[in-house]
Scaffold this motif. Structure first.
Motif, PDB file in Angstrom:
ATOM      1  N   ASP A   1     -16.375 111.972 -45.370  1.00 34.03           N
ATOM      2  CA  ASP A   1     -16.471 113.434 -45.279  1.00 34.03           C
ATOM      3  C   ASP A   1     -15.144 114.044 -44.842  1.00 34.03           C
ATOM      4  OD1 ASP A   1     -17.611 115.913 -45.417  1.00 34.03           O
ATOM      5  OD2 ASP A   1     -18.629 115.791 -43.475  1.00 34.03           O
ATOM      6  N   ALA A   2     -14.077 113.642 -45.541  1.00 43.77           N
ATOM      7  CA  ALA A   2     -12.720 114.030 -45.156  1.00 43.77           C
ATOM      8  C   ALA A   2     -12.526 115.541 -45.093  1.00 43.77           C
ATOM      9  CB  ALA A   2     -11.713 113.405 -46.120  1.00 43.77           C
ATOM     10  N   HIS A   3     -13.125 116.272 -46.011  1.00 43.02           N
ATOM     11  CA  HIS A   3     -12.932 117.725 -46.064  1.00 43.02           C
ATOM     12  C   HIS A   3     -13.369 118.386 -44.745  1.00 43.02           C
ATOM     13  CE1 HIS A   3     -12.503 121.689 -47.864  1.00 43.02           C
ATOM     14  NE2 HIS A   3     -13.714 121.998 -47.392  1.00 43.02           N
ATOM     15  N   THR A   4     -14.500 117.955 -44.216  1.00 45.41           N
ATOM     16  CA  THR A   4     -14.996 118.512 -42.954  1.00 45.41           C
ATOM     17  C   THR A   4     -14.171 118.029 -41.768  1.00 45.41           C
ATOM     18  OG1 THR A   4     -17.238 118.609 -43.850  1.00 45.41           O
ATOM     19  CG2 THR A   4     -17.018 118.687 -41.449  1.00 45.41           C
ATOM     20  N   ARG A   5     -13.838 116.747 -41.773  1.00 40.94           N
ATOM     21  CA  ARG A   5     -13.175 116.147 -40.621  1.00 40.94           C
ATOM     22  C   ARG A   5     -11.719 116.571 -40.474  1.00 40.94           C
ATOM     23  NH1 ARG A   5     -15.680 111.002 -38.188  1.00 40.94           N
ATOM     24  NH2 ARG A   5     -15.518 112.488 -36.494  1.00 40.94           N
ATOM     25  N   MET A   6     -11.144 117.118 -41.541  1.00 43.17           N
ATOM     26  CA  MET A   6      -9.783 117.679 -41.467  1.00 43.17           C
ATOM     27  C   MET A   6      -9.701 118.745 -40.378  1.00 43.17           C
ATOM     28  SD  MET A   6      -7.445 116.949 -44.073  1.00 43.17           S
ATOM     29  CE  MET A   6      -6.761 118.504 -44.668  1.00 43.17           C
ATOM     30  N   LYS A   7     -10.802 119.424 -40.115  1.00 41.05           N
ATOM     31  CA  LYS A   7     -10.816 120.570 -39.198  1.00 41.05           C
ATOM     32  C   LYS A   7     -11.153 120.149 -37.766  1.00 41.05           C
ATOM     33  CE  LYS A   7     -12.528 123.502 -42.996  1.00 41.05           C
ATOM     34  NZ  LYS A   7     -12.772 122.416 -43.967  1.00 41.05           N
ATOM     35  N   GLN A   8     -11.274 118.828 -37.535  1.00 40.31           N
ATOM     36  CA  GLN A   8     -11.649 118.350 -36.200  1.00 40.31           C
ATOM     37  C   GLN A   8     -10.434 117.874 -35.412  1.00 40.31           C
ATOM     38  OE1 GLN A   8     -14.721 115.455 -37.207  1.00 40.31           O
ATOM     39  NE2 GLN A   8     -16.326 117.001 -36.943  1.00 40.31           N
ATOM     40  N   TYR A   9     -10.656 117.625 -34.127  1.00 37.47           N
ATOM     41  CA  TYR A   9      -9.583 117.234 -33.204  1.00 37.47           C
ATOM     42  C   TYR A   9      -9.692 115.733 -32.881  1.00 37.47           C
ATOM     43  CZ  TYR A   9      -8.896 122.250 -32.524  1.00 37.47           C
ATOM     44  OH  TYR A   9      -8.645 123.580 -32.734  1.00 37.47           O
ATOM     45  N   PRO A  10      -8.589 115.110 -32.393  1.00 37.77           N
ATOM     46  CA  PRO A  10      -8.592 113.664 -32.148  1.00 37.77           C
ATOM     47  C   PRO A  10      -9.758 113.158 -31.299  1.00 37.77           C
ATOM     48  CG  PRO A  10      -6.363 114.490 -31.995  1.00 37.77           C
ATOM     49  CD  PRO A  10      -7.245 115.687 -32.183  1.00 37.77           C
ATOM     50  N   HIS A  11     -10.186 113.925 -30.282  1.00 43.13           N
ATOM     51  CA  HIS A  11     -11.237 113.428 -29.395  1.00 43.13           C
ATOM     52  C   HIS A  11     -12.594 113.327 -30.095  1.00 43.13           C
ATOM     53  CE1 HIS A  11     -12.036 117.791 -28.999  1.00 43.13           C
ATOM     54  NE2 HIS A  11     -13.281 117.416 -28.761  1.00 43.13           N
ATOM     55  N   GLN A  12     -12.702 113.895 -31.302  1.00 41.10           N
ATOM     56  CA  GLN A  12     -13.961 113.846 -32.036  1.00 41.10           C
ATOM     57  C   GLN A  12     -14.069 112.606 -32.942  1.00 41.10           C
ATOM     58  OE1 GLN A  12     -13.273 118.173 -33.231  1.00 41.10           O
ATOM     59  NE2 GLN A  12     -15.499 118.163 -33.075  1.00 41.10           N
ATOM     60  N   PHE A  13     -13.076 111.698 -32.821  1.00 42.36           N
ATOM     61  CA  PHE A  13     -13.052 110.480 -33.627  1.00 42.36           C
ATOM     62  C   PHE A  13     -13.104 109.256 -32.722  1.00 42.36           C
ATOM     63  CE2 PHE A  13     -11.145 113.770 -36.154  1.00 42.36           C
ATOM     64  CZ  PHE A  13     -11.500 113.490 -37.473  1.00 42.36           C
ATOM     65  N   SER A  14     -13.616 108.150 -33.255  1.00 38.78           N
ATOM     66  CA  SER A  14     -13.630 106.880 -32.510  1.00 38.78           C
ATOM     67  C   SER A  14     -12.222 106.282 -32.491  1.00 38.78           C
ATOM     68  CB  SER A  14     -14.594 105.899 -33.175  1.00 38.78           C
ATOM     69  OG  SER A  14     -14.071 105.485 -34.439  1.00 38.78           O
ATOM     70  N   GLY A  15     -12.043 105.231 -31.662  1.00 42.54           N
ATOM     71  CA  GLY A  15     -10.730 104.580 -31.575  1.00 42.54           C
ATOM     72  C   GLY A  15     -10.261 104.034 -32.911  1.00 42.54           C
ATOM     73  N   GLY A  16     -11.168 103.372 -33.635  1.00 41.63           N
ATOM     74  CA  GLY A  16     -10.802 102.831 -34.948  1.00 41.63           C
ATOM     75  C   GLY A  16     -10.456 103.917 -35.938  1.00 41.63           C
ATOM     76  N   GLN A  17     -11.188 105.041 -35.889  1.00 40.89           N
ATOM     77  CA  GLN A  17     -10.901 106.157 -36.793  1.00 40.89           C
ATOM     78  C   GLN A  17      -9.564 106.804 -36.455  1.00 40.89           C
ATOM     79  OE1 GLN A  17     -14.533 108.390 -36.127  1.00 40.89           O
ATOM     80  NE2 GLN A  17     -15.307 107.865 -38.170  1.00 40.89           N
ATOM     81  N   ARG A  18      -9.262 106.905 -35.161  1.00 32.71           N
ATOM     82  CA  ARG A  18      -7.964 107.481 -34.768  1.00 32.71           C
ATOM     83  C   ARG A  18      -6.811 106.612 -35.278  1.00 32.71           C
ATOM     84  NH1 ARG A  18     -10.774 109.225 -29.800  1.00 32.71           N
ATOM     85  NH2 ARG A  18     -10.233 107.264 -28.767  1.00 32.71           N
ATOM     86  N   GLN A  19      -6.996 105.276 -35.235  1.00 33.85           N
ATOM     87  CA  GLN A  19      -5.941 104.412 -35.752  1.00 33.85           C
ATOM     88  C   GLN A  19      -5.777 104.596 -37.256  1.00 33.85           C
ATOM     89  OE1 GLN A  19      -3.151 103.277 -35.063  1.00 33.85           O
ATOM     90  NE2 GLN A  19      -3.629 101.523 -33.767  1.00 33.85           N
ATOM     91  N   ARG A  20      -6.880 104.807 -37.969  1.00 36.32           N
ATOM     92  CA  ARG A  20      -6.812 105.087 -39.402  1.00 36.32           C
ATOM     93  C   ARG A  20      -6.068 106.399 -39.665  1.00 36.32           C
ATOM     94  NH1 ARG A  20     -10.775 102.274 -42.619  1.00 36.32           N
ATOM     95  NH2 ARG A  20     -11.868 100.734 -41.342  1.00 36.32           N
ATOM     96  N   ILE A  21      -6.294 107.399 -38.810  1.00 40.56           N
ATOM     97  CA  ILE A  21      -5.602 108.688 -38.958  1.00 40.56           C
ATOM     98  C   ILE A  21      -4.101 108.514 -38.745  1.00 40.56           C
ATOM     99  CG2 ILE A  21      -5.322 110.979 -37.908  1.00 40.56           C
ATOM    100  CD1 ILE A  21      -8.429 110.767 -37.291  1.00 40.56           C
ATOM    101  N   VAL A  22      -3.730 107.703 -37.741  1.00 36.81           N
ATOM    102  CA  VAL A  22      -2.305 107.435 -37.490  1.00 36.81           C
ATOM    103  C   VAL A  22      -1.678 106.757 -38.715  1.00 36.81           C
ATOM    104  CG1 VAL A  22      -0.697 106.095 -36.092  1.00 36.81           C
ATOM    105  CG2 VAL A  22      -2.529 107.381 -34.988  1.00 36.81           C
ATOM    106  N   ILE A  23      -2.410 105.855 -39.344  1.00 36.01           N
ATOM    107  CA  ILE A  23      -1.912 105.206 -40.564  1.00 36.01           C
ATOM    108  C   ILE A  23      -1.754 106.237 -41.678  1.00 36.01           C
ATOM    109  CG2 ILE A  23      -2.494 103.537 -42.382  1.00 36.01           C
ATOM    110  CD1 ILE A  23      -3.861 101.848 -40.185  1.00 36.01           C
TER     111      ILE A  23
END
Length: 350
Positions: free
Chosen positions: A144-166
């Protein structure tokens, strides 16, 4: 044959401290081919992160460049100004850091953080950059990338945050991606997913990767070549199968014997002692004080690079023609038998 994209020659770096000058990097050499993954392994403090931060020119103010070259596209990055490096960082050479929360701005929406580099380096329009950011989020496995684009780092899990950094690191399609222990803070299942993601992305983009880790199990899964670092030097360098199945340096033997396997019973093997103080590096082989295989010459003269094959070398006097023949630990002997027979297995990769 793939093109050589990066060459590090005789890199020497010290740090000024209250106690004196720490000789952190002491003559490091390696090269990186296009589309290749080089893993740099070793204990904490061996110089892995300092080496790669030097490539990015992200060293602290107390760092002293004592010599060497970092050649990228025919030019020495160590000669470039900070303004010139700003055009290279992120666009040509990108870095994934160990802790994604220190890399992400907690006050900024994820979509903007991914688009930021493209707006700056690629001169994209805002709509183009945001569309590409959404594609990258999907690529790295965020649903659901379109929705999650509008969210902040604290709304993601650790693994998801690492994916965002990638995703941020990949946003400008860099030639080289430096991954500094990108899976250390994650659980084993998420680690495996991130490793698979990086392998998939590399196949699709032909990006060259420098992967820093202390986990040899991870190395077996990602690397084409391995550089083993100890006390600011590369003590062994070779293709991944050469390092895993025909290791030559006693330090590499120790690292491999310390790896848990399905057959491990009782306590794990540990390397005795601690790395040397690089305020005053030891004479000779820096690993000699911790090695049961040390020779007299190890305490007197630093070993040169002994060539094992065209792609494999090790800095140990045990490879000298005049050295006595020593028997490695039994676990290493078993590995070398497989290598000699040409029966290198994929045990670590499973």
């Amino acid at each position: 044959m793939s093109e050589k994209i990066l060459t590090v020659k005789d890199l020497r770096i010290s740090f000024e401290t209250f106690q004196g000058e720490v000789q952190a990097i002491r003559g490091v050499d390696f090269s990186l081919q296009q589309g290749e993954t080089l893993a740099i392994v070793g204990e904490s403090g061996s110089g892995k992160t300092v080496t790669t931060r030097a490539i990015m020119r992200l060293l602290s103010n107390n760092a002293l460049m004592k010599g060497g070259e970092v050649i990228y596209q025919g030019e020495n990055l160590l000669d470039k100004s900070e303004r010139q490096m700003q055009k290279i960082r992120g666009k040509k050479i990108a870095m994934i850091f160990q802790d994604p929360m220190t890399s992400l701005n907690p006050t900024m929406k994820i979509g903007h953080q991914i688009a930021e580099g493209m707006l700056k380096h690629l001169k994209m329009s805002k709509s183009e950059a945001y569309q590409r950011a959404e594609e990258l989020l999907t690529l790295v496995g965020i649903p659901d990338a379109h929705t999650r684009m509008k969210q902040y780092p604290h709304q993601f899990s650790g693994g998801q945050r690492q994916r965002i950094v990638i995703a941020i690191a990949l946003s400008c399609q860099p030639d080289i991606l430096i991954a500094d222990e990108p899976t250390t803070a994650l659980d084993v299942t998420i680690q495996a997913q991130i490793i698979e993601l990086m392998k998939k992305i590399q196949e699709e983009t032909k990006t060259s990767i420098i992967f820093i880790t202390h986990d040899l199990g991870v190395v077996a899964n990602v690397a084409d070549k391995v550089a083993v670092m100890y006390a600011g030097q590369i003590v062994e360098y070779g293709l991944v199968d050469e390092i895993f199945y025909n290791p030559q340096h006693p330090y590499t033997w120790g690292l491999l014997c310390s790896m848990p396997t399905v057959d491990t019973e009782g306590g794990l093997y540990t390397i005795k002692g601690t790395p040397p103080n690089l305020l005053d590096p030891p004479v000779g082989d820096a690993f000699a004080l911790r090695s049961e295989y040390a020779l007299k010459i190890d305490f007197v003269k630093e070993p040169p690079k002994f060539q094992v094959s065209k792609t494999h070398y090790a800095r140990t006097w045990l490879l000298d023609d005049k050295a006595p023949k020593v028997r490695p630990p039994q676990a290493i002997v078993e590995r070398q038998k497989l290598f000699v027979k040409g029966e290198v297995l994929d045990a670590e990769r499973s």
